[in-house]
Every structure is written in C-alpha cells, then in structure tokens.
Design a protein around this motif. Structure first.
Motif, PDB file in Angstrom:
ATOM      1  N   PHE A 158      34.999 -48.677  15.851  1.00 32.60           N
ATOM      2  CA  PHE A 158      35.097 -49.017  17.246  1.00 32.60           C
ATOM      3  C   PHE A 158      36.604 -48.374  18.099  1.00 32.60           C
ATOM      4  O   PHE A 158      37.524 -48.813  17.318  1.00 32.60           O
ATOM      5  N   ASN A 159      36.224 -47.437  18.929  1.00 30.18           N
ATOM      6  CA  ASN A 159      37.346 -46.937  19.584  1.00 30.18           C
ATOM      7  C   ASN A 159      38.187 -47.876  20.615  1.00 30.18           C
ATOM      8  O   ASN A 159      37.303 -48.211  21.415  1.00 30.18           O
ATOM      9  N   CYS A 160      39.320 -48.428  20.381  1.00 32.42           N
ATOM     10  CA  CYS A 160      39.686 -49.124  21.164  1.00 32.42           C
ATOM     11  C   CYS A 160      40.679 -48.752  22.338  1.00 32.42           C
ATOM     12  O   CYS A 160      41.485 -49.699  22.940  1.00 32.42           O
ATOM     13  N   SER A 161      40.686 -47.609  22.463  1.00 33.44           N
ATOM     14  CA  SER A 161      41.369 -46.762  23.588  1.00 33.44           C
ATOM     15  C   SER A 161      42.948 -47.518  23.555  1.00 33.44           C
ATOM     16  O   SER A 161      43.254 -47.732  24.671  1.00 33.44           O
ATOM     17  N   GLN A 162      43.412 -47.440  22.527  1.00 35.69           N
ATOM     18  CA  GLN A 162      44.854 -47.869  22.377  1.00 35.69           C
ATOM     19  C   GLN A 162      45.072 -49.235  23.030  1.00 35.69           C
ATOM     20  O   GLN A 162      46.076 -49.334  23.624  1.00 35.69           O
ATOM     21  N   MET A 163      44.213 -50.264  22.752  1.00 33.42           N
ATOM     22  CA  MET A 163      44.394 -51.624  23.241  1.00 33.42           C
ATOM     23  C   MET A 163      45.539 -51.990  22.588  1.00 33.42           C
ATOM     24  O   MET A 163      46.060 -51.563  21.312  1.00 33.42           O
ATOM     25  N   THR A 164      46.609 -53.069  23.046  1.00 32.94           N
ATOM     26  CA  THR A 164      47.617 -53.587  22.495  1.00 32.94           C
ATOM     27  C   THR A 164      47.410 -55.121  21.991  1.00 32.94           C
ATOM     28  O   THR A 164      46.944 -55.795  22.764  1.00 32.94           O
ATOM     29  N   GLY A 165      47.708 -55.201  20.929  1.00 33.61           N
ATOM     30  CA  GLY A 165      47.680 -56.582  20.451  1.00 33.61           C
ATOM     31  C   GLY A 165      48.154 -56.863  18.995  1.00 33.61           C
ATOM     32  O   GLY A 165      48.272 -56.076  18.216  1.00 33.61           O
ATOM     33  N   ARG A 166      48.475 -58.198  18.800  1.00 31.43           N
ATOM     34  CA  ARG A 166      48.725 -58.653  17.579  1.00 31.43           C
ATOM     35  C   ARG A 166      47.762 -59.384  16.512  1.00 31.43           C
ATOM     36  O   ARG A 166      47.702 -59.111  15.517  1.00 31.43           O
ATOM     37  N   TYR A 167      46.644 -59.728  17.411  1.00 32.12           N
ATOM     38  CA  TYR A 167      45.376 -60.474  16.622  1.00 32.12           C
ATOM     39  C   TYR A 167      44.135 -59.434  16.861  1.00 32.12           C
ATOM     40  O   TYR A 167      43.973 -59.137  18.006  1.00 32.12           O
ATOM     41  N   VAL A 168      43.629 -59.357  15.697  1.00 25.96           N
ATOM     42  CA  VAL A 168      42.300 -58.708  15.740  1.00 25.96           C
ATOM     43  C   VAL A 168      41.265 -59.872  15.171  1.00 25.96           C
ATOM     44  O   VAL A 168      41.387 -60.195  14.096  1.00 25.96           O
ATOM     45  N   ASN A 169      40.268 -60.245  16.070  1.00 24.33           N
ATOM     46  CA  ASN A 169      39.217 -60.996  15.705  1.00 24.33           C
ATOM     47  C   ASN A 169      37.968 -60.440  15.610  1.00 24.33           C
ATOM     48  O   ASN A 169      37.552 -59.659  16.370  1.00 24.33           O
ATOM     49  N   ILE A 170      36.871 -60.860  14.659  1.00 25.70           N
ATOM     50  CA  ILE A 170      35.567 -60.580  14.640  1.00 25.70           C
ATOM     51  C   ILE A 170      34.789 -61.939  15.030  1.00 25.70           C
ATOM     52  O   ILE A 170      35.123 -62.988  14.206  1.00 25.70           O
ATOM     53  N   PHE A 171      34.206 -62.174  16.199  1.00 29.02           N
ATOM     54  CA  PHE A 171      33.898 -63.457  16.604  1.00 29.02           C
ATOM     55  C   PHE A 171      32.440 -63.375  16.930  1.00 29.02           C
ATOM     56  O   PHE A 171      31.918 -62.380  17.595  1.00 29.02           O
ATOM     57  N   LEU A 172      31.615 -64.289  16.398  1.00 25.30           N
ATOM     58  CA  LEU A 172      30.389 -64.365  16.430  1.00 25.30           C
ATOM     59  C   LEU A 172      29.844 -65.528  17.460  1.00 25.30           C
ATOM     60  O   LEU A 172      30.009 -66.641  17.179  1.00 25.30           O
ATOM     61  N   PRO A 173      29.611 -65.265  18.877  1.00 24.12           N
ATOM     62  CA  PRO A 173      29.439 -66.189  19.948  1.00 24.12           C
ATOM     63  C   PRO A 173      27.930 -66.869  19.829  1.00 24.12           C
ATOM     64  O   PRO A 173      27.368 -67.019  20.915  1.00 24.12           O
ATOM     65  N   ARG A 174      27.496 -67.227  18.739  1.00 26.48           N
ATOM     66  CA  ARG A 174      26.201 -67.870  18.407  1.00 26.48           C
ATOM     67  C   ARG A 174      26.398 -68.493  16.978  1.00 26.48           C
ATOM     68  O   ARG A 174      27.232 -68.501  16.485  1.00 26.48           O
ATOM     69  N   VAL A 175      25.226 -69.229  16.641  1.00 23.74           N
ATOM     70  CA  VAL A 175      25.196 -69.971  15.402  1.00 23.74           C
ATOM     71  C   VAL A 175      24.888 -68.873  14.533  1.00 23.74           C
ATOM     72  O   VAL A 175      23.907 -67.879  14.443  1.00 23.74           O
ATOM     73  N   GLY A 176      25.743 -68.670  13.306  1.00 27.50           N
ATOM     74  CA  GLY A 176      25.367 -67.715  12.248  1.00 27.50           C
ATOM     75  C   GLY A 176      26.618 -67.614  11.457  1.00 27.50           C
ATOM     76  O   GLY A 176      27.525 -68.267  11.428  1.00 27.50           O
ATOM     77  N   TYR A 177      26.449 -66.692  10.642  1.00 28.99           N
ATOM     78  CA  TYR A 177      27.618 -66.247   9.693  1.00 28.99           C
ATOM     79  C   TYR A 177      28.355 -65.145   9.821  1.00 28.99           C
ATOM     80  O   TYR A 177      27.833 -64.271  10.477  1.00 28.99           O
ATOM     81  N   VAL A 178      29.635 -65.107   9.714  1.00 26.24           N
ATOM     82  CA  VAL A 178      30.398 -63.870   9.685  1.00 26.24           C
ATOM     83  C   VAL A 178      30.665 -63.461   8.328  1.00 26.24           C
ATOM     84  O   VAL A 178      31.426 -64.029   7.594  1.00 26.24           O
ATOM     85  N   GLN A 179      30.118 -62.333   8.095  1.00 23.78           N
ATOM     86  CA  GLN A 179      30.299 -61.697   6.604  1.00 23.78           C
ATOM     87  C   GLN A 179      31.048 -60.399   6.512  1.00 23.78           C
ATOM     88  O   GLN A 179      30.118 -59.552   7.074  1.00 23.78           O
ATOM     89  N   LEU A 180      31.780 -60.498   6.130  1.00 25.94           N
ATOM     90  CA  LEU A 180      32.833 -58.910   6.149  1.00 25.94           C
ATOM     91  C   LEU A 180      33.070 -58.617   4.896  1.00 25.94           C
ATOM     92  O   LEU A 180      33.668 -59.638   4.068  1.00 25.94           O
ATOM     93  N   CYS A 181      33.304 -57.623   4.639  1.00 24.67           N
ATOM     94  CA  CYS A 181      33.747 -56.851   3.255  1.00 24.67           C
ATOM     95  C   CYS A 181      35.119 -56.057   3.432  1.00 24.67           C
ATOM     96  O   CYS A 181      35.892 -55.979   2.585  1.00 24.67           O
ATOM     97  N   GLU A 182      35.223 -55.479   4.568  1.00 25.39           N
ATOM     98  CA  GLU A 182      36.790 -55.087   4.749  1.00 25.39           C
ATOM     99  C   GLU A 182      36.775 -54.574   6.206  1.00 25.39           C
ATOM    100  O   GLU A 182      35.737 -54.322   7.090  1.00 25.39           O
ATOM    101  N   VAL A 183      37.837 -54.955   6.935  1.00 23.42           N
ATOM    102  CA  VAL A 183      38.450 -54.527   8.337  1.00 23.42           C
ATOM    103  C   VAL A 183      39.653 -53.924   8.115  1.00 23.42           C
ATOM    104  O   VAL A 183      40.460 -54.302   7.549  1.00 23.42           O
ATOM    105  N   LYS A 184      39.494 -52.611   8.833  1.00 33.09           N
ATOM    106  CA  LYS A 184      40.988 -51.751   8.789  1.00 33.09           C
ATOM    107  C   LYS A 184      41.121 -51.725  10.198  1.00 33.09           C
ATOM    108  O   LYS A 184      40.355 -51.452  11.182  1.00 33.09           O
ATOM    109  N   VAL A 185      42.377 -51.681  10.552  1.00 34.59           N
ATOM    110  CA  VAL A 185      42.940 -51.771  12.023  1.00 34.59           C
ATOM    111  C   VAL A 185      43.883 -50.468  11.932  1.00 34.59           C
ATOM    112  O   VAL A 185      45.125 -50.503  11.448  1.00 34.59           O
ATOM    113  N   TYR A 186      43.391 -49.356  12.662  1.00 30.76           N
ATOM    114  CA  TYR A 186      44.400 -48.129  12.779  1.00 30.76           C
ATOM    115  C   TYR A 186      45.192 -48.137  13.981  1.00 30.76           C
ATOM    116  O   TYR A 186      44.628 -48.409  15.169  1.00 30.76           O
TER     117      TYR A 186
END
Length: 524
Positions: free
Chosen positions: A146-174
């Motif tokens: 995901f190209n974030c166009s140089q958004m500025t922030g301290r926190y990076v969230n993966i948010f699921l706005p419904r009923v379900g599971y958030v299943q992740l194996c790796e998140v990299k923030v460049y």
C-alpha cells in the motif's frame, strides 16, 4: 562506465568476474538510488484487540519472518469478533512511504478482505480513527503493498470494521528516517581521543546545536575519534553530521553506533562530504545503541565536526520499576535499592567482603531481556555470572571496564541476578532493557524466596484501592497501568504494613494461590 538498473530494489551490489585465476581491480564504485525506506516496524511495539491462541503474540507479526503458515509460529490472529484490530507503535512519528502486509496462506485466505490500513498519531478508538491509507482486497498475492504517499504517523493499524478475524503473518512499515522528533544528542556527554587545542574546539561544541559558529576538533594524531555517550540506550533511526568549515577533516570518517564504550561498535557508514556539501545524513535502519563514534582512520589526521544530531527513542530501563535484593549489606546507604535508582556511578550497593555474594533485581513480571548494563565503581577484574532467571546471559570477562554491557539476545525472565564468585566491588547500577513485556502471563510469576528481603529498606509502599472489585488479572492490569504492580508480601514486616493500611476497614483479604493451566501458582 555507467549502468542504468531501472530502479532495481536491493541492498547489495556485487562486481563479479567469472572464470579461474581472474584479477578484479576497482578504483571507485558509486551507487545512485531512490531510497525505499527502512522497515520501522522491526523496532516497534505491537498490540492487538484479542488473541485467538495465547502463544501467537502480536509481536510475531513484526519479527521479520514472512512465513505465512499460521502453525509455524510467526503469525497471529484475533478472535472472531466485531471491529478487531492489530497495531504497531513505531515509537515516534515517521513519514511513511508504504505498508506491506503478508496474509495467512494455510487457511482462511479471505479473512482480511475489507480490512483497513490506518496511519496517524492518535490512540482514539485504539488508533482505528486515524486516516486511512488503503483497504485490503485479497487476491492470489500473499503479500500486499500500500502506497501511503508519505503519510505521517506513529501508529499503523490493520482494522477490520466488521465481525471477523484479523490474521497476519508479517507487516512491514517503510518510512524515511527523518523522524519528526527531538534531537537527543544534547542529552549526552561528548569526549574525544585527544585534548582539544582550546575551549572553542572542545568535544561538546559538536552537540551545542550551533553548527554555524562552533566545531569540535581533535588535534593531529593517528586514528582520531569523537564519541557521544547518550547515557541511555536508544533505538537510533537517524544521525546527521555537519562540517561547516573543514570537510577534508571529516571525509572518510567512519560512523559507528552500538553499546560498547569503544570504537569497536558496528560500522554503519563511511562519511563522504562532497564539494559544496556541509551535511551528511546517516541511515542504517533502526539500530540500538548508547554510543556514537566518529572515527577517522589513518596516520596523522585531524578530525573536525561542527554538529552531530541524533534522532531516536529511548528504550525503557525496566529495572527502574522493579525491586532489588542482595545477599548481605554492611553499610547504611549502600543497600540493594541503589542499583535501580537511576544514578549510575553516584550511588552504589555494597555487600560483605566475602565470596559468593549476589545482587538481584525482581522486574515484577517476565520480560524479553535484550540488554543488561552494569555500572561498577571502578575498573576491575570480574568473572561474575549474570543470569536471567536460571539462564546465564553471560559471564563477565575477567578484565572489564566499569561500564559492562551484555547482550542477552531476548532471554525471557523476571529475575536478573549478578552472581559474584569472588569478593565483589561496589555495584552502582543494574539497567535492564527489554524489547517487549509479556502481558499474557504465559510464564508463572513466583515470589522470590523469603530470605531475599532481609531489611526494612526492601519494604514497599502499599496503596489500597477501595470499592473496585476485580479478578486477579484485572487487578494486575489496573495496578501496572496506574502504579507499579500488585502487592508482593515477602516477610512479616510487609504483612504488618498491609494490615495497617487496611485501617480496620476489612476483616480479611485474599493473597494465596491461584490455579494456572497445569498447576497452582502463587498470587501477588
């Protein structure tokens, strides 16, 4: 000769001559690149809304391992509830270039459909109200960018706005490493390899935030160096070095960062100041260190630095929140508590002058111990064994300096013990640095043996919380968030102080055992 590589992404550039008995002669290699950013998630702290299994911690998603099979142990999953989320705290705000998400492949492939990548500086709604960078649409690709166009922030969230599971194996923030924060260099102490010619060229001039008028300079000598002791251990993301007057006295110098109080730390860059350039910006991703060295190799060199700026976030010394004990005490004012008072070299503990003495710090909960730093009152001959619980981190070399840094590699434990086989010198400070704490209580928290706390100086201050009934784990979380931890009663003196705190308002209270998964454990 110039080669256009069409923006290939890589870390290593090799020049290879195929064949037998070939000779390779090179005079200069220059690599011009568009910087793709450093993965700042590796130095962050992860959290998530719930755990499907207690052993799949949110930190596995930023461990650098992209294995996408859940049961290999490098993935995490929330429970299947509404509005589930995973978050990484980068510990400082960055200009974020892109976010890379690796999904699970052995099951539940579509679970991430509709999940939102959100970036910002707010923890409102656990960070899920921050601006949205993108929405995940699962395809055959295992890793999504995901190209974030140089958004500025301290926190990076993966948010699921419904009923379900958030299943992740790796998140990299460049992100770019021009951290939006404070230059921490002025907090440190600067020294250099030779006495300056005058007060105007003292080593402190390189951290006075006045690069246009003052510079530190090391007079002519072999292999001169300048050192900055930050006095705490930092996750360092960016170092900027300015040469306003004498770039020839800085070009070719090595920038070294690490935990050692010498010039043997890891080399991250060789400084090259081009004609007309005054500033050099270092980027080696995230590095942990206390000491910054600028070393100019060669015979009869003069090293001149006008300004050094260091950006990063301090690692928390978790020992400051603990309780200290020692095997014996002979002097008032030299109790075990002096090793965790935050004043290295100014206050020290002292045991009896005999062999087999020890000093212990109870961290109050299990931590992933990465670094232990010990400050002694003098350089000496040590052979002490430093342990995390029952596992040896390292035996201190027989000849050491007064400041000893030990890399424990992430040993998990609650008790840090310095065991002296010989007559020990005064121990002035025990600093324990951890990359994460263990909030799931996976490890039994047993109290220290009753003999550890022998003196009134070991007693704790107790606070009574009224009219707020909680379960054991709820009470533990409450106390850790607002105070230090749940009460520990180690001896009769502690018991009497707790009874006095009750002020006859309660006839009894519960502090016994609680039943764990397999056996009974001591409560606190």
């Amino acid at each position: 000769m110039t080669f256009h590589c069409n923006q290939m992404i890589a870390r290593y550039v090799n020049i290879v001559i195929p064949g037998v008995n070939q000779r390779l002669l090179l005079c200069e290699v220059k690599v011009f690149a568009y910087f793709t950013g450093a993965n700042m998630a590796l130095g962050g702290v992860a959290a998530q809304s719930s755990l499907f299994y207690p052993w799949t911690l949110p930190s596995t998603v930023i461990d650098g391992n992209t294995d996408s099979s859940y049961f290999d142990g490098s993935c995490s999953s929330t429970q299947g509830q509404e509005n589930q989320w995973w978050r990484v705290d980068l510990l400082a705000p960055y200009d974020i270039l892109s976010v890379e998400v690796t999904r699970r492949t052995d099951c539940c492939i579509s679970d991430l459909n509709g999940a939102e990548v959100r970036i910002g500086n707010s923890l409102e709604n656990n960070g899920n109200n921050n601006p949205r960078c993108g929405v995940i649409t699962v395809t055959s690709a295992v890793t999504m960018n995901f190209n974030c166009s140089q958004m500025t922030g301290r926190y990076v969230n993966i948010f699921l706005p419904r009923v379900g599971y958030v299943q992740l194996c790796e998140v990299k923030v460049y992100a770019t490493t021009n951290v939006t924060g404070v230059n921490v260099a002025p907090r440190g102490i600067a020294t250099q390899s030779a006495k300056p010619a005058s007060a105007e060229t003292a080593p402190s001039k390189a951290i006075d935030e006045n690069p246009q008028e003052t510079c530190a300079s090391v007079p002519l000598q072999d292999n001169p160096w300048w050192q900055l002791d930050l006095r705490s251990i930092y996750r360092i993301s960016n170092v900027s070095i300015t040469s306003d007057c004498c770039s020839e006295n800085l070009t070719g110098a090595e920038l070294r960062i690490g935990l050692r109080n010498n010039t043997k730390n890891q080399r991250c860059a060789i400084i090259y100041i081009a004609d007309g350039q005054q500033q050099y910006n270092y980027n080696c991703g995230i590095m942990e260190g206390r000491f910054i060295h600028v070393v100019l190799p060669g015979l009869q060199k003069t090293l001149t630095i006008c300004e050094v700026q260091v950006y990063g976030t301090v690692l928390e010394n978790v020992a400051l929140r603990g309780v200290a004990f020692q095997s014996s005490s002979i002097l008032t004012g030299h109790e075990a508590s002096k090793v965790i008072d935050g004043y290295p070299f100014s206050t020290c503990s002292q045991t009896e002058d005999k062999t087999s003495q020890w000093v212990m710090v109870d961290l109050l909960f299990p931590c992933n111990v990465t670094v232990i730093q010990l400050a002694y009152s003098q350089d000496c001959c040590f052979s002490s064994d430093v342990r995390v619980d029952n596992t040896s981190c390292m035996v201190i070399p027989s000849s050491s300096q007064s400041l000893v840094t030990l890399d424990c590699g992430g040993l998990v434990g609650r008790y840090v013990t310095v065991m002296h086989p010989d007559i020990p010198p005064p121990l002035c400070e025990v600093e324990v640095y951890s990359t994460w704490e263990n909030p799931q209580n996976r490890y039994p928290q047993q109290p220290p043996p009753s003999g550890y706390c022998l003196f009134d100086s070991c007693s704790r201050d107790y606070i009574l919380i009224r009219n707020e009934p909680k379960s054991w784990f709820e009470a533990q979380t409450y106390c850790r968030e607002r105070f230090t931890d749940l009460a520990t009663i180690s001896n009769a003196n502690d018991m009497n102080r707790v009874v006095d705190k009750m002020n006859n308002d309660f006839n009894d209270f519960w502090i016994g055992l609680y039943k764990g998964n397999l056996t009974w454990r001591w409560s606190r």
